[in-house]
Design an enzyme around this catalytic site. Structure first.
Site, short mmCIF file in Angstrom:
data_model
loop_
_atom_site.label_atom_id
_atom_site.label_comp_id
_atom_site.label_asym_id
_atom_site.label_seq_id
_atom_site.Cartn_x
_atom_site.Cartn_y
_atom_site.Cartn_z
CG HIS A 1 -1.88 1.17 1.31
ND1 HIS A 1 -3.01 1.19 0.91
CD2 HIS A 1 -1.59 2.43 2.02
CE1 HIS A 1 -3.91 2.11 0.97
NE2 HIS A 1 -2.49 3.09 1.55
CD GLU A 2 1.81 3.66 3.95
OE1 GLU A 2 1.66 4.75 3.44
OE2 GLU A 2 0.46 4.11 4.40
CG HIS B 1 0.31 6.24 -0.88
ND1 HIS B 1 -0.42 6.77 -1.34
CD2 HIS B 1 -0.36 5.52 0.63
CE1 HIS B 1 -1.85 6.53 -1.18
NE2 HIS B 1 -1.92 5.47 0.46
#
Length: 378
Positions: free
Chosen positions: A26-27, A30
């Site tokens: 997920h990170e 980003h």
């Protein structure tokens, strides 16, 4: 001591392994899109709290593993905190050479892309895992032909008959009887449309599965839908179906669409009074499920990881400040207005979002432990 080691190996380690991979992906979504858009990144952390291990890369980003392994964050230069709330003081006093690299100074559409990349990475992880499992292992199926229709059941009232071959449920293709069972089981007290073939004649029957409580192999109570049919016992051929690479793409996309639709329906049930709070789970329940699934083998645990990744991605898109969906809500409002919302409005939203997320965490933790332990909800 032996019990503690067993608990650690059976529940905590599988849970942390699954969660760490999901958070990292997920990170990383980003991070990568932010890097591609020239944003200066201060910190990439797996976990919260005190740093346990850390190092700086050549771009000046601090990579760290923190003490509380229940999440993570990417902090951009100019952020006030881990929730990516911009710090106006830093933005005003930043070195002019660094100003173009501040996240807050990027165009609203670039910021939207960066924020949306986290949930998108979760969806991509789910796709890649389910696709790889489907290609690598195929799937075992039983012909979707109805054998017995229970007298007085929902199925009998809807007009089902022995020998009906199920084609689809709510537009989802049924390739085996196990598909039919799953589509019905995930729709308690919700209308479903069943496409079937009866002696060469295509028909569509609509019914509402009744909600029943069943116990799974691990002793957990589950609320599922049931209509009162069984498979044709004469259809005993269990076949291994291996789709080609192109067909597997369509099957995987359909599976993801099904999970998203059913998850949205599950959340919607709570707004119309059909929801069962016992089915909500927080970290304790997820750890318990991870440990139980781990006993079924690595493949089952990987499959669970894919499903949790998708659900975390969906959850993060909820329009709640503190979550990615809350940031996207602010940025879409900015795109429509032509200017950002005031810092006061944003700050009030973040405080509300923090309180809401904290309340949800406390409730699910309480639900996982106190309610489940004493059987209050049963």
């Amino acid at each position: 001591m032996v019990d503690f080691v067993f608990w650690l190996l059976s529940y905590v380690i599988p849970f942390l392994a699954v969660l760490t991979i999901i958070v990292f992906v997920h990170e990383m979504g980003h991070y990568l899109v932010a890097r591609w858009n020239g944003v200066a990144i201060q910190t990439f952390s797996v976990g919260f709290g005190r740093e346990l291990i850390g190092w700086n890369d050549k771009h000046g980003t601090r990579w760290r593993i923190s003490a509380i392994p229940l999440g993570g964050y990417v902090r951009f230069l100019g952020d006030m905190n881990e929730a990516s709330v911009p710090d106006p003081e830093i933005a005003r006093n930043i070195d002019p050479a660094l100003a173009p690299r501040l996240f807050v100074n990027k165009s609203v559409w670039r910021r939207i892309a960066i924020v949306a990349a986290g949930p998108a990475a979760n969806v991509l992880l789910t796709f890649l895992v389910l696709y790889a499992l489907l290609l690598g292992y195929g799937r075992y199926t039983i012909p979707p032909v109805i054998g017995e229709v229970v007298a007085g059941s929902v199925a009998e009232s809807a007009g089902f008959q022995s020998g009906d071959q199920i084609i689809a449920v709510d537009g989802y293709a049924v390739r085996g009887f196990e598909d039919f069972q799953r589509y019905v089981a995930t729709s308690p007290e919700r209308p479903v449309a069943v496409d079937l073939d009866r002696g060469g004649t295509a028909m569509v029957l609509t019914l509402v599965p009744e909600a029943v409580q069943v116990e799974d192999r691990f002793g957990n109570n589950q609320r599922i839908g049931r209509i009162g049919v069984s498979r044709n016992v004469e259809e005993t051929d269990v076949t291994l179906y291996r789709p080609g690479p192109v067909e597997a793409i369509g099957m995987t996309v359909e599976e993801i669409r099904f999970i998203i639709q059913r998850t949205a329906a599950f959340i919607g049930d709570f707004f119309v009074g059909r929801g069962d709070v016992e089915q909500l789970g927080g970290p304790v329940k997820v750890a318990k499920v991870s440990g139980e699934v781990a006993t079924l083998g690595v493949v089952a645990l990987i499959n669970l990881m894919a499903l949790l990744s998708l659900n975390i991605g969906i959850f993060n898109l909820l329009p709640i400040p503190m979550l990615d969906g809350g940031h996207l809500l602010y940025y879409f409002a900015e795109a429509l207005r032509g200017r950002p919302l005031s810092m006061r409005v944003q700050e009030m939203g973040f405080r509300f979002g923090f309180a809401l997320v904290l309340a949800l965490m406390v409730f699910t933790l309480f639900n996982d432990t106190i309610f489940a332990h004493f059987g209050i909800l049963r």
